[in-house]
Design an enzyme around this catalytic site. Sequence first.
Site, mmCIF file in Angstrom:
data_model
loop_
_atom_site.group_PDB
_atom_site.id
_atom_site.type_symbol
_atom_site.label_atom_id
_atom_site.label_comp_id
_atom_site.label_asym_id
_atom_site.label_seq_id
_atom_site.Cartn_x
_atom_site.Cartn_y
_atom_site.Cartn_z
ATOM 1 N N LYS A 11 5.685 13.342 -0.336
ATOM 2 C CA LYS A 11 5.796 12.967 1.077
ATOM 3 C C LYS A 11 7.251 13.022 1.586
ATOM 4 C CE LYS A 11 1.638 10.022 1.202
ATOM 5 N NZ LYS A 11 1.089 8.729 1.714
ATOM 6 N N TYR A 51 -5.878 13.854 7.310
ATOM 7 C CA TYR A 51 -6.232 12.440 7.131
ATOM 8 C C TYR A 51 -7.398 12.016 8.028
ATOM 9 C CZ TYR A 51 -2.224 11.307 4.130
ATOM 10 O OH TYR A 51 -1.339 11.216 3.087
ATOM 11 N N PHE A 59 -3.735 1.959 11.108
ATOM 12 C CA PHE A 59 -2.470 2.561 10.665
ATOM 13 C C PHE A 59 -2.424 4.078 10.880
ATOM 14 C CE2 PHE A 59 -5.197 2.259 6.834
ATOM 15 C CZ PHE A 59 -5.212 3.589 6.405
ATOM 16 N N ARG A 87 -3.707 10.055 -10.024
ATOM 17 C CA ARG A 87 -3.751 8.727 -9.396
ATOM 18 C C ARG A 87 -3.074 7.682 -10.299
ATOM 19 N NH1 ARG A 87 -5.389 8.406 -3.927
ATOM 20 N NH2 ARG A 87 -5.567 6.212 -4.439
ATOM 21 N N ASN A 114 5.278 6.005 0.899
ATOM 22 C CA ASN A 114 4.918 5.725 -0.498
ATOM 23 C C ASN A 114 4.954 6.962 -1.398
ATOM 24 O OD1 ASN A 114 2.594 6.869 0.427
ATOM 25 N ND2 ASN A 114 1.243 5.160 -0.097
ATOM 26 N N HIS A 117 0.975 11.687 -2.278
ATOM 27 C CA HIS A 117 -0.471 11.661 -2.003
ATOM 28 C C HIS A 117 -1.186 12.294 -3.183
ATOM 29 C CE1 HIS A 117 -4.368 12.334 -0.086
ATOM 30 N NE2 HIS A 117 -4.344 13.493 -0.732
ATOM 31 N N GLU A 128 -9.338 19.042 0.204
ATOM 32 C CA GLU A 128 -7.897 18.988 0.457
ATOM 33 C C GLU A 128 -7.177 20.240 -0.068
ATOM 34 O OE1 GLU A 128 -6.624 15.205 -1.138
ATOM 35 O OE2 GLU A 128 -7.699 14.095 0.411
#
Length: 143
Positions: A11, A51, A59, A87, A114, A117, A128
């Site tokens: 990100k 998203y 958010f 993950r 964060n 992704h 994705e």
Amino acid sequence: MAIERTLSIIKPDAVSRNLIGEIESRFEKAGLQIVAARMIHMTQEQAEGFYAEHRERSFFPDLVGFMTSGPVIVQVLEGENAIARNRELMGATNPKEAEAGTIRADYADSIDANAVHGSDSPESAEREIAYFFNDSEICPRTL
Ligand code: GDP
Ligand code: MG
């Protein structure tokens, strides 16, 4: 165990802080191969579509604003149980709750910024990956 592919994004916060190499190194050391990668600066439309599942969440505008705030690396990781493995390496969504030694615990500042992704299921990985890559752009190892 199954060989899987998953969509990973480094990100804008992590790209901006020169953490691309550190993060890629964690994937490679964990046995995940980078089989496709590109740097892009997402448009608002691209981020909203990516998203879409979060469109109704409070958010969502912040998430889209953040993901379009600077360049990102979009990439495909391949390996045994790649979806769950990625993950695990990432850690929890909120870096304050992420286990020590995970990417988010070590490098992320906030739940918005964060660092990474990762797809959360085989279905989202398929969607994705196809969102950013054609089959011809994915380069599995031959050696
Ligand atoms: P992930 O799969 O761990 O990335 O988490 P989600 O799919 O649930 O959410 C997507 C992204 O939206 C997360 O990585 C966060 O950056 C952001 N996000 C999720 N939940 C919240 C929240 O409660 N507040 C804020 N500000 N951002 C959130
Ligand atoms: Mg998610």
